[in-house]
Design an enzyme around this catalytic site. Structure first.
Site, PDB file in Angstrom:
ATOM      1  NE  ARG A  33       9.021  -1.253  -3.728  1.00 18.24           N
ATOM      2  CZ  ARG A  33       8.155  -0.268  -3.572  1.00 18.24           C
ATOM      3  NH1 ARG A  33       7.019  -0.282  -4.213  1.00 18.24           N
ATOM      4  NH2 ARG A  33       8.421   0.721  -2.760  1.00 18.24           N
TER       5      ARG A  33
ATOM      6  CG  ASP B 172       3.259   2.485  -8.659  1.00 16.36           C
ATOM      7  OD1 ASP B 172       4.196   3.147  -8.167  1.00 16.36           O
ATOM      8  OD2 ASP B 172       2.553   1.716  -7.987  1.00 16.36           O
TER       9      ASP B 172
ATOM     10  CG  ASP C 272       1.261  -2.802  -6.546  1.00 16.70           C
ATOM     11  OD1 ASP C 272       2.381  -3.155  -6.947  1.00 16.70           O
ATOM     12  OD2 ASP C 272       0.997  -1.646  -6.175  1.00 16.70           O
TER      13      ASP C 272
ATOM     14  CG  ASP D 148      -0.543   4.427  -7.389  1.00 10.77           C
ATOM     15  OD1 ASP D 148      -1.175   5.499  -7.346  1.00 10.77           O
ATOM     16  OD2 ASP D 148      -0.263   3.749  -6.381  1.00 10.77           O
TER      17      ASP D 148
END
Ligand SMILES: *[C@@H]1O[C@H](CO)[C@@H](O)[C@H](O)[C@H]1NC(C)=O
Length: 378
Positions: free
Chosen positions: A257, A201, A205, A177
């Site tokens: 986030r 993105d 992650d 991504d």
């Protein structure tokens, strides 16, 4: 004899000089103190591995006997047939422990995502290394990896393709991504002192059963979705995920986030938050989060609440969002839920002393990739 004494004197004076310059400028946090006080860190690079704390633990499998030192001299990138001297060659073609450094300042534009093998340390100290392009870094089924001192930014998505992987074998990769760093089923990973920003993105992650991760001293900025711990609601194996988020600097211009957690456990301590738009810390699927001694500066207008929950049913979801010793500025607020303290239960080697929240601004003031000039100062 007289000559020898002169030599010893000069040596000790210069040691004094360098160490004073190296560490009087700012208070060093528990991780930095371990190596930045040493004026000879450049000659003892692998010592860094002993400085990790949190769920990654000490990175002793990356250092010592049998480690290969590898120097990147060539910024070019060939994803399927990497040339010796390039970063991709060092990260995939060498078996066993490898400690990667860079000969000079360079920008590496990745042609495809870069797979980083187990037992690899990428150490950007002493030079300015920018990594950008397609990908960017992917730690797929890798363990014992250190990523230190890189600037990773403007990472773009990339469709399914195959790239060189561990042990010099071509690997098929799915859609990527466009994250700066992505962990997939990875464990014992330490990500320290990197500057991550402006990717397509997210910036970081941690997904698909990854665990044993410490994310420390990084500077995250200019990003909508910053850090995702646990990729999707259906992936129950992430219940075992344990991540430490420590001494990071979030902002300016981060939206949400920091992190968002699914299923697993995060200890978020001593981080500096320069505002947010939607929220700072959030999650779904029963995560446990211990927020400890962070410094939260709420945005001047808009949402002042640090926390966010998706689909919470307060009656039967055993969520634990716990705040201890956090410092709230500009009207920032934290909504605690669930019972219990969500303790990290660190082992002796993972344990660290959490500092007072009021000292966090200073302890995170040199987050991100360090500017280390050719002198030994860092
Ligand atoms: C720490 O131990 C307590 C008590 O056994 C447990 O409830 C909690 O889930 C543990 N924390 C982690 C991160 O595993």
């Amino acid at each position: 004899m007289a000559l020898l004494w002169q030599f010893v004197l000069v040596l000790s004076i210069s040691t004094l000089y360098f160490s004073q310059n190296a560490c009087t400028a700012h208070a060093l946090n528990a991780i930095d103190k371990c190596w930045r006080k040493n004026p000879n860190w450049r000659k003892m690079r692998m010592q860094l591995g002993t400085c990790a704390v949190g769920f990654a633990g000490k990175m002793t499998n990356n250092i010592g006997k049998g480690a290969t030192f590898y120097k990147v001299i060539d910024p070019s990138d060939n994803p399927s047939d990497p040339k010796p001297g390039t970063l991709r060659y060092g990260a995939t073609m060498i078996t066993g422990k490898v400690w990667i450094t860079f000969k000079r300042d360079m920008t590496i534009k990745l042609q495809k995502p870069l797979l980083v093998s187990s037992f690899t340390a990428i150490d950007g100290r002493g030079v300015d290394v920018d990594i950008t392009g397609s990908g960017c870094l992917v730690l797929y089924k890798a363990t014992d990896v250190i990523i230190h001192g890189l600037r990773i930014h403007h990472c773009k998505s990339h469709g399914p393709s195959s790239v060189m992987g561990q042990h010099g074998k071509l690997m098929p990769l799915g859609q990527m991504d466009g994250d700066a760093i992505r962990l997939v089923t990875a464990s014992k990973i330490w990500i320290d002192h990197n500057t991550l920003y402006s990717c397509q993105d997210g910036l970081l992650d941690v997904t698909r059963g990854s665990t044993g991760v410490t994310i420390s001293n990084n500077w995250f900025r200019d990003q909508d979705k910053v850090m995702l711990l646990g990729h999707d609601d259906g992936y129950v194996r992430d219940k075992n995920m344990k991540v430490t988020v420590l001494f990071n600097h979030f902002g300016p211009n981060c939206n949400q986030r920091m992190p968002r957690v699914r299923h697993g456990y995060a200890h978020v301590a001593n981080n500096f938050y320069r505002g947010w738009e939607q929220y700072a810390i959030g999650g779904s699927m029963n995560p446990s989060i211990k927020s400890e001694a962070n410094y939260f500066v709420a945005p001047t207008s808009g949402n002042k609440e640090v926390t966010w929950r998706n689909g919470i049913d307060k009656n039967n979801q055993p969520w634990k969002f716990y705040s201890k010793g956090d410092f709230f500025k500009n009207g920032a607020s934290f909504e605690q839920t669930g019972s219990g303290l969500a303790k990290p239960n660190y082992t002796k080697e993972q344990m660290f002393k959490v500092a007072d929240a009021k000292s966090v601004k200073s302890l995170t003031s040199t987050s991100g990739a360090l500017k280390c000039s050719r002198t030994l100062r860092c």
